[in-house]
Design a protein around this motif. Structure first.
Motif: not given
Length: 223
Positions: A166-186
């Protein structure tokens, strides 16, 4: 390697989670709008609110809170109403802040605008952006049920490491989320330069954001 801890078909999950993260939603729209109106640093603070909110919901999913909510329609509906009310509040705030100066000007009423900010800009502090994004995340009951339904098919509990899987799946999802949200912020700054020179377009953009928030509020209750 991941199969040994119970993660099933990680490639399919990674692709599916990326596509889901890229789907427009209240959180991503809020981060993008904050990047335009308040700058990338404030937008990143909002993104951190999203990350924390999603982390709390994923933890709640693992601890079984999602199953409790699913088994109690009254609780689920109450949380849906709270989320819809907050989205409607944000929509009303965006639309009011955008069009009030216009109507006041037409009526001959003076409206104070701090500094030199355009009247359609709703400038937030980092703390306010973080708090708003966190509230948006935590008042979305569909997210916790999504984590339950989306994670479970990719976990093989017979391997004996469901928590680690479960932790691995959560980290994968959060990795995509960090990349996407950071791009939106910039990308907010280039959009700010465009809208700053064209206040009419800024008002149109804010109006669209407000209407989209209203749409998500209605969808949350009726969906």
């Amino acid at each position: 390697m991941l199969e040994s801890i119970g993660v099933v078909d990680v490639g399919t999950y990674a692709l599916g989670s990326l596509l889901i993260v890229l789907c427009p939603g209240p959180n991503s729209i809020f981060v993008l709008k904050t990047g335009i109106t308040s700058g990338p640093r404030v937008a990143l603070a909002g993104a951190c609110g999203v990350f924390l909110g999603d982390t709390v919901l994923m933890l709640a999913t693992y601890l079984g809170v999602a199953a409790v909510i699913a088994a109690n329609p009254g609780i689920f509906f109450a949380v849906k109403l709270a989320g819809a009310a907050y989205l409607a509040y944000l929509a009303s705030r965006v639309l009011w802040g955008t069009w009030r100066p216009v109507f006041a000007h037409e009526a001959g009423v003076a409206v104070e605008t701090p500094g030199k900010e355009a009247p359609w800009r709703d400038v937030l502090t980092g703390v306010a952006a973080f708090r708003t994004a966190l509230t948006l995340s935590l008042t979305n009951p569909k997210a916790i049920l999504f984590f339950l339904s989306f994670f479970m098919p990719f976990i093989d509990a017979s391997k004996g490491h469901p928590a680690l899987a479960f932790l691995v799946l959560a980290l994968i999802l959060q990795f995509w989320s960090v990349c996407y949200m950071t791009s939106l912020a910039q990308i907010g700054q280039p959009l700010l330069k465009f809208f700053g020179r064209r206040p009419v377009f800024g008002r149109i953009g804010n109006t669209i954001v407000g209407l989209v928030f209203y749409f998500f509020a209605v969808k949350l209750v009726l969906g």
